[in-house]
Scaffold this motif. Structure first.
Motif, short mmCIF file in Angstrom:
data_model
loop_
_atom_site.label_atom_id
_atom_site.label_comp_id
_atom_site.label_asym_id
_atom_site.label_seq_id
_atom_site.Cartn_x
_atom_site.Cartn_y
_atom_site.Cartn_z
N ARG A 1 7.96 4.35 2.82
CA ARG A 1 7.11 4.96 1.79
C ARG A 1 7.74 4.87 0.39
NH1 ARG A 1 2.25 4.58 2.18
NH2 ARG A 1 2.97 2.86 3.40
N GLY A 2 8.93 4.27 0.34
CA GLY A 2 9.62 4.11 -0.94
C GLY A 2 11.00 3.56 -0.70
N THR B 1 3.90 3.74 8.16
CA THR B 1 4.35 4.89 7.36
C THR B 1 5.88 5.00 7.31
OG1 THR B 1 4.08 6.22 9.34
CG2 THR B 1 2.29 6.30 7.73
N ALA C 1 9.38 -5.27 5.39
CA ALA C 1 8.80 -5.17 4.05
C ALA C 1 9.14 -6.41 3.24
CB ALA C 1 9.31 -3.92 3.33
N VAL D 1 4.19 -3.57 2.61
CA VAL D 1 4.35 -3.31 4.06
C VAL D 1 3.05 -3.61 4.81
CG1 VAL D 1 6.12 -1.52 3.71
CG2 VAL D 1 3.70 -0.87 3.75
N ASP E 1 8.74 -3.48 -6.35
CA ASP E 1 8.12 -2.55 -5.41
C ASP E 1 8.23 -3.12 -3.99
OD1 ASP E 1 6.41 -0.49 -4.38
OD2 ASP E 1 5.35 -0.42 -6.29
N VAL F 1 3.45 -0.31 -1.55
CA VAL F 1 3.90 1.08 -1.44
C VAL F 1 3.62 1.84 -2.74
CG1 VAL F 1 6.01 2.48 -1.27
CG2 VAL F 1 5.58 0.63 0.38
#
Ligand code: GLU
Length: 275
Positions: free
Chosen positions: A134-135, A131, A186, A126, A123, A208
């Motif tokens: 988000r993936g 925002t 990230a 962050v 995963d 996330v």
């Protein structure tokens, strides 16, 4: 001439080997202790806290050690960073490793695994409120941090090589520091590891929550340790049956918002992920 040199070198090597085994660094169990490799810097999993060791991996290790006939005082904890795990097993530095260690075909070429005893998923972590990630679909142009020798770094290189910049560190704590300071956007590794880091950050970092792999955690043993492997699998089965597994997981993830994926957990030792 040549022979003399060779003999001398051999004698020196012998002396060194003896010194090392006397110091207790040699092969296992000569002193009635069991040597277990864990992480020292992963909160909730393997964490060194003022001379004691805590976390889910530590609890699984203690349970297995007990079933093998060792008390907690007879456990010698050794730090097993991601990159060094295979070598530590091959060299006999440890009897087994429980360190968020994914079972993979690549690793199975050089070591064996008991388990799985847990299934995580890779995963992203962050800065809270960011925002922009988000993936995994948002990674284009982003700077990521992961750990050398981990499946997480390999996956980034395989899946996102062309879109991201990857920075590699010796441990995930260093990656979290890089994330705080804005050097990366990230951190990527297993969700359960990231949940521990987020919790330790006291709200400054967040997971996330869109896992994109399955990581089957195994207990690493030296290649060919079939008897040990069998005993460890039996211990894991007992731990899952008697409620200790569930309790250990709940205790060590308390307050992190982490829930293990019920589709894969608890896994069957010697079953899916380790056939
Ligand atoms: N489970 C992954 C691995 O074994 C990532 C976690 C770690 O580096 O320990 O590589």
């Amino acid at each position: 001439m040549k022979k003399t040199w060779f003999k001398r070198a051999l004698a020196a090597l012998c002396a060194l080997t003896c010194a090392v085994s006397l110091a207790g660094c040699g092969s296992s169990q000569s002193d009635g202790k069991i040597r277990i490799g864990i992480k020292f810097d992963q909160p909730g999993l393997g964490f060194k806290k003022s001379g004691t060791y805590v976390g889910f991996d530590v609890d699984v290790a203690k349970y297995i050690a007990k079933k093998l006939g060792y008390t907690e005082d007879e456990i010698v904890w050794k730090e097993a960073p991601s990159k060094q795990r295979e070598a530590m097993l091959q060299n006999g530095d440890v009897d087994f490793i429980i360190a968020t260690y994914s079972i993979t075909d690549e690793r199975k070429k050089v070591v064996d695994f008991a388990g799985p005893y847990f299934v995580a998923g890779q995963d992203l972590l962050v800065r809270k409120g960011d925002t922009s990630v988000r993936g995994p679909e948002d990674l284009n142009g982003k700077r990521l941090c992961s750990v050398t020798g981990s499946t997480s770094a390999v996956t980034v290189k395989e899946k996102f090589a062309n879109e991201v910049q990857l920075m590699e560190q010796p441990g995930y704590a260093e990656c979290a520091t890089a994330l705080f300071s804005g050097i990366v956007d990230a951190v990527t590794t297993d969700d359960i590891i990231l949940a521990g880091l987020a919790s330790a950050s006291r709200g400054r970092l967040e997971v996330v929550g869109k896992p994109f792999t399955q990581e089957y955690y195994g207990v690493g043993v030296k290649k060919g340790s079939n008897d040990l492997k069998k005993k460890i699998n039996a211990a894991i089965t007992d731990m899952e049956k008697d409620g200790s597994w569930k309790r250990a997981l709940a205790d060590n993830t308390k307050g992190t918002n982490y829930t293990p994926n019920p589709k894969y957990n608890p896994p069957v030792p010697n079953g899916k992920g380790n056939k």
